[in-house]
Motif scaffolding. Sequence first.
Motif, PDB file in Angstrom:
ATOM      1  N   VAL A 125       0.847  -1.189   0.000  1.00 39.93           N
ATOM      2  CA  VAL A 125       0.000   0.000   0.000  1.00 39.93           C
ATOM      3  C   VAL A 125       0.882   1.239   0.000  1.00 39.93           C
ATOM      4  O   VAL A 125       1.811   1.361   0.816  1.00 39.93           O
ATOM      5  CB  VAL A 125      -0.931   0.039   1.222  1.00 39.93           C
ATOM      6  CG1 VAL A 125      -1.794   1.304   1.205  1.00 39.93           C
ATOM      7  CG2 VAL A 125      -1.810  -1.202   1.285  1.00 39.93           C
ATOM      8  N   VAL A 126       0.597   2.168  -0.911  1.00 41.12           N
ATOM      9  CA  VAL A 126       1.170   3.513  -0.841  1.00 41.12           C
ATOM     10  C   VAL A 126      -0.001   4.469  -0.650  1.00 41.12           C
ATOM     11  O   VAL A 126      -1.018   4.358  -1.326  1.00 41.12           O
ATOM     12  CB  VAL A 126       1.995   3.870  -2.096  1.00 41.12           C
ATOM     13  CG1 VAL A 126       3.229   2.979  -2.204  1.00 41.12           C
ATOM     14  CG2 VAL A 126       1.171   3.765  -3.367  1.00 41.12           C
ATOM     15  N   SER A 127       0.116   5.376   0.311  1.00 41.27           N
ATOM     16  CA  SER A 127      -1.048   6.160   0.718  1.00 41.27           C
ATOM     17  C   SER A 127      -0.732   7.640   0.828  1.00 41.27           C
ATOM     18  O   SER A 127       0.323   8.030   1.337  1.00 41.27           O
ATOM     19  CB  SER A 127      -1.548   5.657   2.081  1.00 41.27           C
ATOM     20  OG  SER A 127      -2.598   6.480   2.566  1.00 41.27           O
ATOM     21  N   THR A 128      -1.681   8.463   0.368  1.00 45.86           N
ATOM     22  CA  THR A 128      -1.632   9.910   0.632  1.00 45.86           C
ATOM     23  C   THR A 128      -2.655  10.289   1.691  1.00 45.86           C
ATOM     24  O   THR A 128      -2.792  11.467   2.022  1.00 45.86           O
ATOM     25  CB  THR A 128      -1.933  10.705  -0.653  1.00 45.86           C
ATOM     26  OG1 THR A 128      -3.255  10.390  -1.121  1.00 45.86           O
ATOM     27  CG2 THR A 128      -0.915  10.398  -1.743  1.00 45.86           C
ATOM     28  N   ALA A 146       3.437   5.864   3.425  1.00 46.95           N
ATOM     29  CA  ALA A 146       2.614   7.071   3.297  1.00 46.95           C
ATOM     30  C   ALA A 146       3.501   8.246   2.921  1.00 46.95           C
ATOM     31  O   ALA A 146       4.593   8.413   3.465  1.00 46.95           O
ATOM     32  CB  ALA A 146       1.885   7.358   4.606  1.00 46.95           C
ATOM     33  N   SER A 147       3.014   9.062   1.997  1.00 45.91           N
ATOM     34  CA  SER A 147       3.778  10.240   1.603  1.00 45.91           C
ATOM     35  C   SER A 147       2.837  11.277   1.021  1.00 45.91           C
ATOM     36  O   SER A 147       1.621  11.167   1.096  1.00 45.91           O
ATOM     37  CB  SER A 147       4.886   9.868   0.609  1.00 45.91           C
ATOM     38  OG  SER A 147       5.787  10.937   0.430  1.00 45.91           O
ATOM     39  N   GLY A 148       3.409  12.296   0.441  1.00 45.63           N
ATOM     40  CA  GLY A 148       2.677  13.427  -0.112  1.00 45.63           C
ATOM     41  C   GLY A 148       3.676  14.539  -0.305  1.00 45.63           C
ATOM     42  O   GLY A 148       4.885  14.303  -0.392  1.00 45.63           O
ATOM     43  N   ILE A 149       3.176  15.754  -0.319  1.00 44.11           N
ATOM     44  CA  ILE A 149       4.109  16.873  -0.499  1.00 44.11           C
ATOM     45  C   ILE A 149       4.353  17.625   0.801  1.00 44.11           C
ATOM     46  O   ILE A 149       5.457  18.079   1.073  1.00 44.11           O
ATOM     47  CB  ILE A 149       3.622  17.823  -1.620  1.00 44.11           C
ATOM     48  CG1 ILE A 149       4.711  18.840  -1.963  1.00 44.11           C
ATOM     49  CG2 ILE A 149       2.294  18.478  -1.264  1.00 44.11           C
ATOM     50  CD1 ILE A 149       4.465  19.618  -3.220  1.00 44.11           C
ATOM     51  N   PHE A 150       3.331  17.718   1.670  1.00 41.52           N
ATOM     52  CA  PHE A 150       3.515  18.410   2.951  1.00 41.52           C
ATOM     53  C   PHE A 150       2.456  17.909   3.927  1.00 41.52           C
ATOM     54  O   PHE A 150       1.326  18.418   3.921  1.00 41.52           O
ATOM     55  CB  PHE A 150       3.379  19.928   2.744  1.00 41.52           C
ATOM     56  CG  PHE A 150       4.028  20.757   3.839  1.00 41.52           C
ATOM     57  CD1 PHE A 150       5.326  21.218   3.692  1.00 41.52           C
ATOM     58  CD2 PHE A 150       3.351  21.079   5.000  1.00 41.52           C
ATOM     59  CE1 PHE A 150       5.931  21.991   4.684  1.00 41.52           C
ATOM     60  CE2 PHE A 150       3.935  21.841   5.987  1.00 41.52           C
ATOM     61  CZ  PHE A 150       5.235  22.302   5.827  1.00 41.52           C
ATOM     62  N   PRO A 151       2.769  16.886   4.744  1.00 36.27           N
ATOM     63  CA  PRO A 151       4.074  16.245   4.882  1.00 36.27           C
ATOM     64  C   PRO A 151       4.345  15.220   3.793  1.00 36.27           C
ATOM     65  O   PRO A 151       3.458  14.867   3.023  1.00 36.27           O
ATOM     66  CB  PRO A 151       3.977  15.570   6.257  1.00 36.27           C
ATOM     67  CG  PRO A 151       2.540  15.271   6.428  1.00 36.27           C
ATOM     68  CD  PRO A 151       1.798  16.394   5.751  1.00 36.27           C
ATOM     69  N   GLY A 152       5.590  14.779   3.764  1.00 36.08           N
ATOM     70  CA  GLY A 152       6.010  13.769   2.824  1.00 36.08           C
ATOM     71  C   GLY A 152       7.178  14.192   1.957  1.00 36.08           C
ATOM     72  O   GLY A 152       7.971  13.364   1.529  1.00 36.08           O
ATOM     73  N   ALA A 196       1.727  16.745  -7.431  1.00 39.22           N
ATOM     74  CA  ALA A 196       2.942  16.416  -6.685  1.00 39.22           C
ATOM     75  C   ALA A 196       2.647  15.407  -5.586  1.00 39.22           C
ATOM     76  O   ALA A 196       3.418  14.471  -5.358  1.00 39.22           O
ATOM     77  CB  ALA A 196       3.547  17.694  -6.097  1.00 39.22           C
ATOM     78  N   THR A 197       1.519  15.584  -4.908  1.00 35.41           N
ATOM     79  CA  THR A 197       1.124  14.651  -3.853  1.00 35.41           C
ATOM     80  C   THR A 197       0.931  13.246  -4.412  1.00 35.41           C
ATOM     81  O   THR A 197       1.458  12.260  -3.877  1.00 35.41           O
ATOM     82  CB  THR A 197      -0.174  15.132  -3.183  1.00 35.41           C
ATOM     83  OG1 THR A 197       0.068  16.386  -2.535  1.00 35.41           O
ATOM     84  CG2 THR A 197      -0.674  14.129  -2.161  1.00 35.41           C
TER      85      THR A 197
END
Length: 357
Positions: A101-104, A137-143, A322-323
């Motif tokens: 799983v990769v999650s935003t 888990a990631s994204g642009i802010f945070p991540g 970007a996210t």
Amino acid sequence: MSSPLRTVVWSTGGVGSIAIDAIRRRPDLELVGVWVHSEEKIGKDAGELAGGSPVEVAATNDADALIALAPDCVVYAASGPERDAGAVPDYLKLLEAGINVVSTTSTTLVYPPAYYSPEWRDQLQKAATAGNASLYASGIFPGFGSDQLALLLATQSKTIRCLKVSEIALNDHYPVADIMMNGMGFGHPLDFEPLLKTPGFIEMAWRAPIQLMAAGLGVEVEEVRGTLDRRLTDRDIEVAFGTIKAGTCGAVSTRAAGVVNGREAIVVEHIIRMARDVAPDWPTSEFDATYRVDIEGDPDIHCAMNVGAAEGHGAGHAAMTATAMRVVNAIPYVVDAPAGLLSSLDLPNTLPRHVFD
């Protein structure tokens, strides 16, 4: 070339739709399923739901059917006020089934050791171990802007006295009224107490990126201190979730400071406006969003990353892209990683593939 990684996208909102379009363009990924919440979307072509041409993948709300497809990875991009409460049961089912799983969605999982619910974290770790799968888990802010970018820039540092990361964003495009109004306080007078004002909430929300940076730099955070500031708009502002009336909150600033050696040394600031002219004394940006890293030390380092076009363009699309791509580009790396709960400290740079037109 090895077989493409079979991928499911969980939701077709802004981030999910971008993920669908990105996956369909890549020869190393194959879109095999899409989950939707709305009844009216069930059975419709996922490509058309994402605003593009058909991809011959019908959307469904049957999670078990998607699990039965045995995908290599799920891009989890569901949003809404429940967030983790709604997502964690899904993560558990997917991980136990051996699906990465990769999650935003779960931004506080960008650094799992700092996750606010140790009970959920332990359940997720057990599920990942049982299924030999990973969660990232990631994204642009945070991540990224709130943590990984700062660590990259810190590779130039001899000494650091204070490291500050900040986001300056115009969020008039965000359509979820519950989050924006009840969660953050937009559109309410200043005597209204939004979720952000709950004691400990800001500290909880930003603890993960602060702890991630601390771990990357080999220091211990003694405590996290949070503060909230809000400003009124002097005119009505039309936004995606309604109207922000004059005399109500039109800008919100949060600050979380990690204390190292008795000093506020790792700071995360987040400034959100409903219009660019609200709170003119606060830092501003003419772009969709600006992400700053300011390191006081030897040497001093100041970096501004602008995302999206200049004023009048984008309506937040650039930040959402970007996210989405922070997790889509990570798919091959997460699939190859050892089982468990991952952060950016556990992966190499998740460099994109097949992105040149």
